[in-house]
Design a protein around this motif. Structure first.
Motif, PDB file in Angstrom:
ATOM      1  N   PHE A   1      -6.665  12.360   3.399  1.00  0.00           N
ATOM      2  CA  PHE A   1      -7.389  11.099   3.338  1.00  0.00           C
ATOM      3  C   PHE A   1      -8.123  10.929   4.681  1.00  0.00           C
ATOM      4  O   PHE A   1      -7.827   9.937   5.274  1.00  0.00           O
ATOM      5  CB  PHE A   1      -6.397   9.920   3.257  1.00  0.00           C
ATOM      6  CG  PHE A   1      -5.696  10.138   1.940  1.00  0.00           C
ATOM      7  CD1 PHE A   1      -6.265   9.974   0.589  1.00  0.00           C
ATOM      8  CD2 PHE A   1      -4.414  10.852   1.873  1.00  0.00           C
ATOM      9  CE1 PHE A   1      -5.594  10.123  -0.526  1.00  0.00           C
ATOM     10  CE2 PHE A   1      -3.428  11.012   0.830  1.00  0.00           C
ATOM     11  CZ  PHE A   1      -4.133  10.487  -0.572  1.00  0.00           C
ATOM     12  N   PRO A   2      -9.000  11.955   5.171  1.00  0.00           N
ATOM     13  CA  PRO A   2      -9.560  12.031   6.397  1.00  0.00           C
ATOM     14  C   PRO A   2     -10.502  10.673   6.605  1.00  0.00           C
ATOM     15  O   PRO A   2     -10.839  10.313   7.756  1.00  0.00           O
ATOM     16  CB  PRO A   2     -10.396  12.888   6.530  1.00  0.00           C
ATOM     17  CG  PRO A   2     -10.534  13.477   5.191  1.00  0.00           C
ATOM     18  CD  PRO A   2      -9.479  13.155   4.500  1.00  0.00           C
TER      19      PRO A   2
ATOM     20  N   LYS B   1       7.330   7.001  -4.344  1.00  0.00           N
ATOM     21  CA  LYS B   1       6.753   6.417  -5.737  1.00  0.00           C
ATOM     22  C   LYS B   1       5.432   5.866  -5.465  1.00  0.00           C
ATOM     23  O   LYS B   1       4.584   5.903  -6.291  1.00  0.00           O
ATOM     24  CB  LYS B   1       7.786   5.389  -6.286  1.00  0.00           C
ATOM     25  CG  LYS B   1       9.037   6.301  -6.797  1.00  0.00           C
ATOM     26  CD  LYS B   1      10.024   5.461  -7.615  1.00  0.00           C
ATOM     27  CE  LYS B   1      11.422   5.991  -7.933  1.00  0.00           C
ATOM     28  NZ  LYS B   1      12.476   5.222  -8.712  1.00  0.00           N
ATOM     29  N   ALA B   2       5.378   5.189  -4.543  1.00  0.00           N
ATOM     30  CA  ALA B   2       4.042   4.322  -4.250  1.00  0.00           C
ATOM     31  C   ALA B   2       2.929   5.255  -3.968  1.00  0.00           C
ATOM     32  O   ALA B   2       1.893   4.942  -4.528  1.00  0.00           O
ATOM     33  CB  ALA B   2       4.270   3.440  -3.163  1.00  0.00           C
ATOM     34  N   ILE B   3       3.284   6.263  -3.148  1.00  0.00           N
ATOM     35  CA  ILE B   3       2.199   7.112  -2.798  1.00  0.00           C
ATOM     36  C   ILE B   3       1.789   8.018  -4.354  1.00  0.00           C
ATOM     37  O   ILE B   3       0.404   8.145  -4.673  1.00  0.00           O
ATOM     38  CB  ILE B   3       2.714   8.264  -2.047  1.00  0.00           C
ATOM     39  CG1 ILE B   3       2.912   7.644  -0.562  1.00  0.00           C
ATOM     40  CG2 ILE B   3       1.602   9.417  -1.814  1.00  0.00           C
ATOM     41  CD1 ILE B   3       3.935   8.384   0.362  1.00  0.00           C
ATOM     42  N   SER B   4       2.828   8.456  -5.090  1.00  0.00           N
ATOM     43  CA  SER B   4       2.573   8.801  -6.300  1.00  0.00           C
ATOM     44  C   SER B   4       1.680   8.081  -7.422  1.00  0.00           C
ATOM     45  O   SER B   4       0.712   8.357  -7.997  1.00  0.00           O
ATOM     46  CB  SER B   4       3.644   9.371  -7.072  1.00  0.00           C
ATOM     47  OG  SER B   4       3.483  10.163  -8.196  1.00  0.00           O
TER      48      SER B   4
ATOM     49  N   ASN C   1      -4.941   6.889  -3.914  1.00  0.00           N
ATOM     50  CA  ASN C   1      -6.001   6.912  -3.741  1.00  0.00           C
ATOM     51  C   ASN C   1      -6.090   6.347  -2.074  1.00  0.00           C
ATOM     52  O   ASN C   1      -5.347   6.335  -1.501  1.00  0.00           O
ATOM     53  CB  ASN C   1      -6.489   5.584  -4.247  1.00  0.00           C
ATOM     54  CG  ASN C   1      -5.575   4.283  -4.182  1.00  0.00           C
ATOM     55  OD1 ASN C   1      -5.667   3.826  -3.138  1.00  0.00           O
ATOM     56  ND2 ASN C   1      -5.015   3.849  -5.225  1.00  0.00           N
ATOM     57  N   GLN C   2      -7.523   6.280  -1.732  1.00  0.00           N
ATOM     58  CA  GLN C   2      -7.784   6.318  -0.271  1.00  0.00           C
ATOM     59  C   GLN C   2      -7.140   5.100   0.584  1.00  0.00           C
ATOM     60  O   GLN C   2      -7.027   4.805   1.715  1.00  0.00           O
ATOM     61  CB  GLN C   2      -9.277   6.276  -0.037  1.00  0.00           C
ATOM     62  CG  GLN C   2      -9.996   7.576  -0.177  1.00  0.00           C
ATOM     63  CD  GLN C   2      -9.780   8.368   0.970  1.00  0.00           C
ATOM     64  OE1 GLN C   2      -9.510   7.977   2.198  1.00  0.00           O
ATOM     65  NE2 GLN C   2      -9.998   9.644   0.539  1.00  0.00           N
ATOM     66  N   PHE C   3      -6.924   3.933  -0.325  1.00  0.00           N
ATOM     67  CA  PHE C   3      -6.250   2.589   0.164  1.00  0.00           C
ATOM     68  C   PHE C   3      -5.009   2.841   0.125  1.00  0.00           C
ATOM     69  O   PHE C   3      -4.239   2.648   1.288  1.00  0.00           O
ATOM     70  CB  PHE C   3      -6.781   1.517  -0.761  1.00  0.00           C
ATOM     71  CG  PHE C   3      -6.090   0.339  -0.483  1.00  0.00           C
ATOM     72  CD1 PHE C   3      -6.313  -0.436   0.714  1.00  0.00           C
ATOM     73  CD2 PHE C   3      -4.989  -0.218  -1.118  1.00  0.00           C
ATOM     74  CE1 PHE C   3      -5.866  -1.582   1.205  1.00  0.00           C
ATOM     75  CE2 PHE C   3      -4.496  -1.337  -0.804  1.00  0.00           C
ATOM     76  CZ  PHE C   3      -4.841  -2.150   0.334  1.00  0.00           C
ATOM     77  N   ALA C   4      -4.150   2.997  -0.806  1.00  0.00           N
ATOM     78  CA  ALA C   4      -2.616   2.780  -0.922  1.00  0.00           C
ATOM     79  C   ALA C   4      -2.093   3.922  -0.392  1.00  0.00           C
ATOM     80  O   ALA C   4      -0.926   3.827   0.558  1.00  0.00           O
ATOM     81  CB  ALA C   4      -2.208   2.636  -2.380  1.00  0.00           C
ATOM     82  N   ALA C   5      -2.312   5.435  -0.668  1.00  0.00           N
ATOM     83  CA  ALA C   5      -1.457   6.364  -0.324  1.00  0.00           C
ATOM     84  C   ALA C   5      -1.487   6.677   1.073  1.00  0.00           C
ATOM     85  O   ALA C   5      -0.383   6.839   1.647  1.00  0.00           O
ATOM     86  CB  ALA C   5      -2.054   7.806  -0.974  1.00  0.00           C
ATOM     87  N   PRO C   6      -2.610   6.514   1.982  1.00  0.00           N
ATOM     88  CA  PRO C   6      -2.375   6.674   3.465  1.00  0.00           C
ATOM     89  C   PRO C   6      -1.428   5.711   4.031  1.00  0.00           C
ATOM     90  O   PRO C   6      -0.698   6.191   4.973  1.00  0.00           O
ATOM     91  CB  PRO C   6      -3.950   6.565   3.842  1.00  0.00           C
ATOM     92  CG  PRO C   6      -4.599   6.899   2.936  1.00  0.00           C
ATOM     93  CD  PRO C   6      -4.023   6.198   1.605  1.00  0.00           C
ATOM     94  N   ILE C   7      -1.519   4.347   3.717  1.00  0.00           N
ATOM     95  CA  ILE C   7      -0.581   3.574   4.200  1.00  0.00           C
ATOM     96  C   ILE C   7       0.857   3.755   3.995  1.00  0.00           C
ATOM     97  O   ILE C   7       1.666   3.721   5.062  1.00  0.00           O
ATOM     98  CB  ILE C   7      -0.781   2.027   3.490  1.00  0.00           C
ATOM     99  CG1 ILE C   7      -2.378   1.553   3.813  1.00  0.00           C
ATOM    100  CG2 ILE C   7       0.236   0.971   3.955  1.00  0.00           C
ATOM    101  CD1 ILE C   7      -2.653   0.226   3.148  1.00  0.00           C
TER     102      ILE C   7
END
Length: 223
Positions: A204-205, A162-165, A169-175
């Motif tokens: 998210f390279p 849910k957090a990824i969805s 973005n480049q900040f939250a999703a990769p974490i």
């Protein structure tokens, strides 16, 4: 050539007559229903203006001190208050249904997470409701962290997704993708872990998380 005529048979006239009769017979009920709907609309706007709006203002005036303590990592005062200003628990209790109370669920959850009280953290973070792209992903991801600590891995997976969805973005999703991959590893689901790590590398390279993701990919491939 024949002319098309409007049907004025007795059956049609009878039907129209019945409709008119229905309205006449039920005029009083229809007026009551209409009046009730208007009354509910007026009541809603009065509730918003004369009850919720002042409470929103009061809550904003009360919550700022708890936010300061939270930023200072003084978790106990942020949670319980300092005797002069309320903590987030009191804000939620006294100003329910306000935006400040909703935000307090996030602050309170993160405070409990830092104190190691993971069930309370999960309870509060899952109570936060928001559609924004900043706090909402953090609340969902924080809930995932709490469920990991509680070893409730299926719930952790749900909230990380849910957090990824929400924060795609480049900040939250990769974490949260990385945390999700670690949970899959904990469950020995190496195929899902590999897919998750590869998503960081491919989607998210440029993120900081991607800098050493090849190490995680190699570790999972080795299993």
């Amino acid at each position: 050539m024949s002319n098309t005529q409007i049907d004025s048979t007795p059956e049609v006239a009878s039907s129209l007559g019945k409709t008119g009769s229905f309205i006449q017979e039920n005029r009083k009920s229809l007026l009551i229903i209409g009046g009730a709907v208007v009354g509910l609309i007026l009541l809603f706007f009065a509730y918003q203006k004369f009850y919720l709006a002042p409470r929103e203002t009061d809550a904003l005036n009360q919550i700022y001190k708890a936010q300061q303590y939270w930023e200072q990592k003084d978790w106990d005062k942020a949670i319980k208050g300092d005797g002069n200003f309320p903590g987030f628990e009191k804000i939620i209790e006294e100003y329910d249904n306000t935006k400040s109370a909703n935000l307090a669920y996030y602050y309170l959850g993160i405070a409990y997470l830092n104190k190691g009280e993971f069930q309370k953290a999960a309870d509060n973070l899952t109570n936060y409701s928001g559609s924004d792209e900043v706090i909402a992903p953090l609340a969902l991801g924080g809930a995932g962290d709490a469920f990991v600590e509680l070893k409730q891995y299926d719930k952790a997976i749900t909230y990380y997704n849910k957090a990824i969805s929400k924060g795609n973005n480049q900040f939250a999703a990769p974490i949260y993708l990385k945390k999700l991959g670690l949970v899959y590893e904990e469950q020995k689901d190496f195929k899902s872990a590999l897919e998750t790590y590869n998503k960081i590398k491919n989607d998210f390279p440029e993120s900081t998380v991607a800098f050493n993701i090849d190490m995680y990919i190699a570790r999972v491939e080795g299993k």
